[in-house]
Design a protein around this motif. Structure first.
Motif, mmCIF file in Angstrom:
data_model
loop_
_atom_site.group_PDB
_atom_site.id
_atom_site.type_symbol
_atom_site.label_atom_id
_atom_site.label_comp_id
_atom_site.label_asym_id
_atom_site.label_seq_id
_atom_site.Cartn_x
_atom_site.Cartn_y
_atom_site.Cartn_z
ATOM 1 N N ILE A 4 0.805 -1.298 -0.118
ATOM 2 C CA ILE A 4 -0.042 0.042 0.004
ATOM 3 C C ILE A 4 0.759 1.094 0.044
ATOM 4 N N GLU A 5 0.569 2.182 -0.992
ATOM 5 C CA GLU A 5 1.339 3.450 -0.943
ATOM 6 C C GLU A 5 0.482 4.405 -0.997
ATOM 7 N N VAL A 6 0.620 5.408 -0.427
ATOM 8 C CA VAL A 6 -0.357 6.815 -0.258
ATOM 9 C C VAL A 6 0.675 7.780 -1.330
ATOM 10 N N ASP A 7 0.320 8.501 -2.567
ATOM 11 C CA ASP A 7 1.421 9.075 -3.409
ATOM 12 C C ASP A 7 1.296 10.400 -2.858
ATOM 13 N N ARG A 8 1.978 11.493 -3.324
ATOM 14 C CA ARG A 8 2.141 12.821 -2.992
ATOM 15 C C ARG A 8 0.765 13.631 -2.952
ATOM 16 N N ILE A 9 -0.101 13.217 -3.683
ATOM 17 C CA ILE A 9 -1.267 13.590 -4.131
ATOM 18 C C ILE A 9 -2.516 13.222 -3.219
ATOM 19 N N GLY A 10 -2.367 11.970 -2.678
ATOM 20 C CA GLY A 10 -3.306 11.482 -1.802
ATOM 21 C C GLY A 10 -3.909 10.383 -2.316
ATOM 22 N N ASN A 11 -3.619 9.733 -3.620
ATOM 23 C CA ASN A 11 -4.406 8.460 -3.825
ATOM 24 C C ASN A 11 -3.608 7.294 -3.124
ATOM 25 N N PHE B 226 -7.468 3.958 -5.326
ATOM 26 C CA PHE B 226 -8.409 4.723 -4.634
ATOM 27 C C PHE B 226 -8.171 6.160 -4.822
ATOM 28 N N THR B 227 -8.731 6.950 -5.807
ATOM 29 C CA THR B 227 -8.242 8.329 -6.389
ATOM 30 C C THR B 227 -8.792 9.410 -5.554
ATOM 31 N N VAL B 228 -8.165 10.431 -5.708
ATOM 32 C CA VAL B 228 -8.533 11.708 -5.023
ATOM 33 C C VAL B 228 -9.038 12.567 -5.816
ATOM 34 N N MET B 229 -9.880 13.760 -5.766
ATOM 35 C CA MET B 229 -10.171 14.975 -6.382
ATOM 36 C C MET B 229 -10.826 14.507 -8.049
ATOM 37 N N ARG C 14 -26.424 4.838 -21.539
ATOM 38 C CA ARG C 14 -26.844 5.313 -22.910
ATOM 39 C C ARG C 14 -26.605 6.735 -23.278
ATOM 40 N N THR C 15 -26.083 7.769 -22.234
ATOM 41 C CA THR C 15 -25.825 9.052 -22.548
ATOM 42 C C THR C 15 -24.414 9.208 -22.505
ATOM 43 N N THR C 16 -23.920 10.215 -23.038
ATOM 44 C CA THR C 16 -22.359 10.372 -23.196
ATOM 45 C C THR C 16 -22.006 11.449 -22.449
ATOM 46 N N PHE C 17 -22.522 12.321 -21.598
ATOM 47 C CA PHE C 17 -22.526 13.603 -20.776
ATOM 48 C C PHE C 17 -21.558 13.078 -19.614
ATOM 49 N N GLY C 18 -20.721 14.134 -19.122
ATOM 50 C CA GLY C 18 -19.939 13.699 -17.989
ATOM 51 C C GLY C 18 -18.588 12.942 -18.443
ATOM 52 N N GLY C 19 -18.086 12.352 -17.285
ATOM 53 C CA GLY C 19 -16.744 11.630 -17.515
ATOM 54 C C GLY C 19 -16.437 11.170 -16.230
ATOM 55 N N ASN C 20 -15.329 10.346 -16.263
ATOM 56 C CA ASN C 20 -14.606 9.858 -15.069
ATOM 57 C C ASN C 20 -13.220 9.571 -15.196
ATOM 58 N N ASP C 21 -12.464 8.898 -14.036
ATOM 59 C CA ASP C 21 -11.231 8.809 -14.025
ATOM 60 C C ASP C 21 -10.588 7.873 -15.319
ATOM 61 N N LYS D 43 -1.032 -6.401 -17.032
ATOM 62 C CA LYS D 43 -1.286 -5.425 -15.674
ATOM 63 C C LYS D 43 -2.813 -5.123 -15.667
ATOM 64 N N VAL D 44 -3.334 -5.426 -14.610
ATOM 65 C CA VAL D 44 -4.979 -4.822 -14.544
ATOM 66 C C VAL D 44 -4.986 -3.973 -13.162
ATOM 67 N N MET D 45 -5.457 -2.807 -13.704
ATOM 68 C CA MET D 45 -5.811 -1.699 -12.809
ATOM 69 C C MET D 45 -7.364 -1.507 -12.447
ATOM 70 N N VAL D 46 -7.777 -1.794 -11.302
ATOM 71 C CA VAL D 46 -9.092 -1.140 -10.968
ATOM 72 C C VAL D 46 -9.035 -0.113 -10.132
ATOM 73 N N ALA D 47 -9.971 0.718 -10.588
ATOM 74 C CA ALA D 47 -9.959 2.392 -9.941
ATOM 75 C C ALA D 47 -11.330 2.844 -9.459
ATOM 76 N N ALA D 48 -11.270 3.370 -8.271
ATOM 77 C CA ALA D 48 -12.611 3.950 -7.811
ATOM 78 C C ALA D 48 -12.292 5.396 -7.138
ATOM 79 N N HIS D 49 -12.860 6.501 -7.314
ATOM 80 C CA HIS D 49 -12.573 7.785 -6.544
ATOM 81 C C HIS D 49 -13.144 7.780 -5.276
ATOM 82 N N MET D 50 -12.202 8.480 -4.287
ATOM 83 C CA MET D 50 -12.993 8.421 -2.797
ATOM 84 C C MET D 50 -13.643 9.834 -2.520
#
Length: 340
Positions: free
Chosen positions: A34-41, A194-197, A278-285, A54-61
């Motif tokens: 486990i590492e907490v990087d400088r930005i808080g992830n 587990f990402t920030v911001m 079915r809609t395309t507005f918004g975005g994510n990580d 290499k598999v990455m699974v991400a969710a924002h906190m």
């Protein structure tokens, strides 16, 4: 209950410490690093027998909320938004301010004192204030300061037919699903982020993606659900109770079609209900992760949430459970190879 604890913990964009601590406590006995990087992830690695792909699974906190911008002579608090908020939902809501969770109520000029024109318009944020029950600025400054974060005061409540009301379902549902994946047995190594911001511009996703440098990235989200009256059918992004949503594209990503087809195949093989976002507005990580270094194949699996970005987001527990099942089944399919 994990999701109850996650949603009732405050963690606005840039102030995710309490959520981060909770997640680390949950996963520390199930991962190898486990590492907490400088930005808080949080960057965690669960080693398996198979390391490739290499598999990455991400969710924002983080969650949306408010921040103190001023204290008036009367002791009333002025504020602005952290993340995307509909100003119409703010008036009369209860909140908690700062690290000491000072209670407050969002107020406005009483309706019987409003001019006729004012009554016909939604109140703007600059017309609102937070009342913390003091008489003047000096008293307010003893407990609140400019820059303090303001979280919605909202508890996890189960109601109706398999429904849940809570704040922060976007994206504590993703955090919960990722935690449970890390607690499960997998043959392939999992790189978890587990990402920030995320809510203020996908800030943590870029550094996390660059650090992990994945071949495949799966982003877990809480997404908008539009199955309410007076919404045209073509604008129904998702519907409650019809399973986790698989994204086609959004403002930041055109998701890999081959990977998406495999996910649909996996859902069908395992009798897991699913739907398309079915809609395309918004975005994510994914918008930042899939472009890190040499790029990654990406997909987003979401839990539909009504009234998203509010203190009273609503989800169906079955959608959440099926999202977790689909995630586990996708990981098992990746272990077999043939995706990238």
């Amino acid at each position: 209950m994990l999701l109850k604890r996650l949603t009732e913990t405050n963690g606005l964009s840039g102030n995710e410490k309490e959520v981060r601590n909770l997640i680390i406590e949950e996963i520390k006995d199930y991962v190898d690093d486990i590492e907490v990087d400088r930005i808080g992830n949080i960057i965690a690695h669960k080693k398996g027998k198979v390391d490739a792909p290499k598999v990455m699974v991400a969710a924002h906190m983080d969650e949306v909320g408010l921040i103190v911008t001023g204290i008036q002579e009367s002791g009333l608090i002025k504020f602005t938004a952290v993340g995307g908020l509909d100003q119409r939902i703010l008036v009369s809501k209860t909140v908690k301010i700062g690290k000491d969770n000072i209670p407050g109520v969002i107020g406005a000029k009483p309706i019987h004192l409003q001019k006729k024109g004012e009554r016909k318009k939604a109140l703007q944020m600059n017309q609102l204030y937070i009342d913390i029950g003091v008489d003047n600025k000096k008293q307010a400054e003893k407990v609140v300061k400019i820059g303090d974060y303001i979280a919605f005061d909202s508890n996890y409540v189960e109601f109706g037919k398999d429904l849940v009301k809570a704040k922060g379902l976007d994206d504590r549902v993703g955090c919960g699903a990722l935690i449970e994946l890390l607690k499960s047995d997998t043959n392939i190594s999992i790189h978890a982020a587990f990402t920030v911001m995320e809510e203020v511009g996908l800030v943590g996703a870029g550094p996390a993606g660059y650090t992990i440098d994945p071949d495949i990235a799966i982003i877990l989200e809480g997404t908008t659900c539009s199955d309410v009256p007076d919404v045209d059918s073509h604008l129904l992004a998702t519907e409650l109770g019809k399973g986790p949503a698989i994204s086609l594209m959004d403002r930041t990503t055109y998701f890999n079609k081959n990977f998406r087809d495999i996910i649909v195949e996996v859902a069908k093989e395992n009798n897991i209900p699913y739907q398309f976002r079915r809609t395309t507005f918004g975005g994510n990580d994914s918008g930042k992760i899939h472009m890190a270094k040499e790029g990654a194949i990406s997909a987003t699996i979401s839990v539909p949430c009504r009234y998203i970005h509010s203190p009273v987001s609503v989800m169906n527990k079955n959608d959440y459970e099926n999202a977790k099942k689909l995630l586990k089944a996708i990981i098992e399919r990746i272990e077999k190879g043939g995706i990238c």
